[in-house]
Design a protein around this motif. Structure first.
Motif, PDB file in Angstrom:
ATOM      1  N   LEU A 163     -20.086  33.278 -51.327  1.00 57.40           N
ATOM      2  CA  LEU A 163     -20.210  34.547 -50.526  1.00 57.40           C
ATOM      3  C   LEU A 163     -20.607  35.365 -51.858  1.00 57.40           C
ATOM      4  O   LEU A 163     -19.874  35.790 -52.686  1.00 57.40           O
ATOM      5  CB  LEU A 163     -18.911  35.071 -50.067  1.00 57.40           C
ATOM      6  CG  LEU A 163     -19.027  36.559 -49.272  1.00 57.40           C
ATOM      7  CD1 LEU A 163     -20.186  36.412 -48.302  1.00 57.40           C
ATOM      8  CD2 LEU A 163     -17.793  36.796 -48.569  1.00 57.40           C
ATOM      9  N   MET A 174     -13.296  34.882 -43.375  1.00 58.15           N
ATOM     10  CA  MET A 174     -13.135  34.550 -44.563  1.00 58.15           C
ATOM     11  C   MET A 174     -11.732  33.664 -44.221  1.00 58.15           C
ATOM     12  O   MET A 174     -11.301  32.498 -45.221  1.00 58.15           O
ATOM     13  CB  MET A 174     -13.008  35.505 -45.592  1.00 58.15           C
ATOM     14  CG  MET A 174     -14.363  36.145 -46.062  1.00 58.15           C
ATOM     15  SD  MET A 174     -14.057  37.463 -47.138  1.00 58.15           S
ATOM     16  CE  MET A 174     -13.215  36.763 -48.496  1.00 58.15           C
ATOM     17  N   ALA A 219     -16.104  34.573 -53.915  1.00 55.79           N
ATOM     18  CA  ALA A 219     -16.554  35.745 -53.175  1.00 55.79           C
ATOM     19  C   ALA A 219     -16.902  36.856 -54.223  1.00 55.79           C
ATOM     20  O   ALA A 219     -16.040  36.970 -54.911  1.00 55.79           O
ATOM     21  CB  ALA A 219     -15.473  36.217 -52.206  1.00 55.79           C
TER      22      ALA A 219
END
Length: 498
Positions: free
Chosen positions: A68, A89, A98
């Motif tokens: 991400l 998530m 992320a």
């Protein structure tokens, strides 16, 4: 359901759909469930990467990783935008990294992200960088609805979902089929839940501010370029004292001065987990830089301050292995005597005859075997020398423009003194001539030598990389620092005690 007076939030997908674990699909489904518009900049930031042949895949369970990476958004990511992403998530088991670069997070959306990282079953690296604006108030937040977030320990690392899945897939040993919890209750086969079973650790309120992310149990955290001030870094340092999972912290490009550096230095003395810290490109001067480097060095404490430090380290990192009461610590004279005995044993010398009865011969105090205690030394009746940080491997002070070459030389001298202490060989005991009534000639009798207390040093620290690169400093002093750091881990020669 309420726990300790706090309502446990329910998953919006609970009565609507079953999350698939695919971050892209689940985000779209949560947007529809929560009546939010899907954002293209979020969808574009979700990618799948084949890590089958990558060295990083050795520590993971999946060959394909979800990554991400959301960057440079035009519209800020507020709470309403973050909510469906945060919920999705927590169901993605192959999301290991992320990154939010220039996403203009609000305080509420940042806390939702921290909550998602805390619940995530796999997330190990989280970056919130160059947020452009401070963590301000979210437009959706009101005084009547402050949008508080709580972390429930039973939900950490996906534990809550795993418990629920296990409960819904219990196999009845009599029939060999999955038994429904509802069917069990209808038959009266389940026991009523006891008070002990319902009792769980109290939830943790997610605080306002950048330091909240240290509650997420993520191993690598980057907060570059967020204009973090000394006031904020003090809160972060307090959280760092008990951060048992954090391995790497990047604070590059903020507004940290010597005051914040001193707070981080004190936190490093209590942290027994962190391996890398980057405070480059801040406003740290020579004073703050020396304070950070000295965090890996020994320090002398009176008994009161020693008890406070030991209590925190024991509670946060070694609660099961450190005894409640501090053991007896050896002095430098004890360590010298123990080393002499080891040298003599290694050289194969004959054992000394047993002392005559009635002669007062005190045995040296051995090193404790418990963690951290084994590095403590008694340097006086009311003073204990405690170790510095024993885990920090990399410290970066690069590009701190307020540092001077004089400060670099001070750091080089600190390292040089440690190297000199490590290479110093103990002096042999000085013999004197003494008269023996039964002997015709005087004989040599070794006399015990007083062992001086050396100054605190960095000996035994884990530091292997100290970055102070700057075009304003001479190459000679920078090379001297690097040479000294490399010498910290040169193994002792064969004739030195272990």
């Amino acid at each position: 359901m309420a726990m300790h007076g706090v309502e446990v939030p329910t998953d919006p997908a609970q009565a609507v759909f079953e999350p698939t674990g695919d971050l892209f699909k689940d985000y779209c489904a949560y947007c529809e469930t929560e009546d939010r518009d899907e954002r293209d900049d979020i969808l574009d930031g979700i990618t799948l990467v084949d890590e089958k042949d990558s060295p990083r895949n050795l520590t993971t369970q999946h060959n394909v990783h979800t990554k991400l990476f959301i960057r440079a958004v035009e519209t800020p990511l507020h709470r309403n935008d973050m909510s469906p992403l945060a919920n999705s998530m927590t169901h993605c088991a192959n999301l290991y990294e992320a990154s939010f670069f220039g996403c203009q997070l609000s305080n509420d959306s940042y806390k939702l992200l921290v909550e998602a990282a805390y619940k995530s079953p796999s997330l190990v690296s989280l970056a919130v960088e160059f947020n452009q604006t401070p963590l301000g108030k979210d437009p959706s937040s009101t005084k009547k609805d402050p949008q508080e977030c709580y972390l429930f320990p039973h939900q950490a690392r996906g534990a809550g979902r795993m418990e629920a899945a296990a409960a819904s897939h219990q196999v009845d040993p009599k029939v060999g089929k999955t038994a429904s919890p509802a069917a069990g209750k209808a038959k009266g086969n389940t026991k009523p839940e006891t008070t002990d079973e319902r009792e769980k650790p109290a939830p943790i309120r997610v605080p306002d501010g950048w330091h909240a992310v240290l509650l997420s149990n993520v191993q690598d955290i980057s907060l570059r370029g967020n204009a973090i001030t000394d006031r904020q870094v003090k809160l972060l340092a307090t959280a760092l004292e008990s951060a048992t999972e954090l391995l790497s912290l990047n604070l590059w490009g903020n507004s940290i001065t010597d005051e914040g550096a001193a707070a981080l230095s004190e936190a490093l003395r209590m942290n027994c987990r962190l391996t890398a810290l980057d405070v480059g490109d801040n406003r740290i001067t020579d004073e703050g830089a020396c304070a950070l480097v000295s965090s890996v060095s020994q320090v002398d404490l009176d008994l009161e301050r020693f008890a406070v430090l030991r209590g925190k380290i024991s509670a946060n990192f070694y609660s099961e292995t450190m005894p409640a009461d501090a053991p007896a610590y050896p002095s430098y004279a004890d360590l010298h005597q123990i080393n002499q005995q080891l040298l003599e044993a290694g050289a194969g010398k004959d054992k000394k005859p047993a002392p005559k009865k009635g002669k007062d011969v005190s045995a040296p105090t051995p090193k404790p075997t418990s963690p951290w205690d084994m590095h403590c030394i008694s340097v006086g009746g009311n003073t204990v020398r405690v170790p510095g940080n024993k885990t920090l491997w990399c410290l970066s002070l690069a590009n701190n423009k307020h540092m001077t070459e004089k400060g670099c030389q001070t750091i080089a001298n600190m390292l040089r003194d440690t190297i000199a202490f490590m290479r110093e060989k103990p002096e042999e005991e000085s013999p004197i001539k003494a008269k023996d009534p039964k002997a015709k000639q005087p004989v040599d009798i070794p006399t015990p030598r007083a062992i001086p207390t050396p100054p605190p040093t960095m000996a035994g620290c884990a530091l292997q990389r100290l970055v102070i690169a700057s075009p304003h400093f001479s190459k000679d002093v920078l090379k001297e620092i690097q040479d000294h750091v490399a010498s910290l881990h040169v193994p002792p020669s064969a004739d030195e005690p272990p």
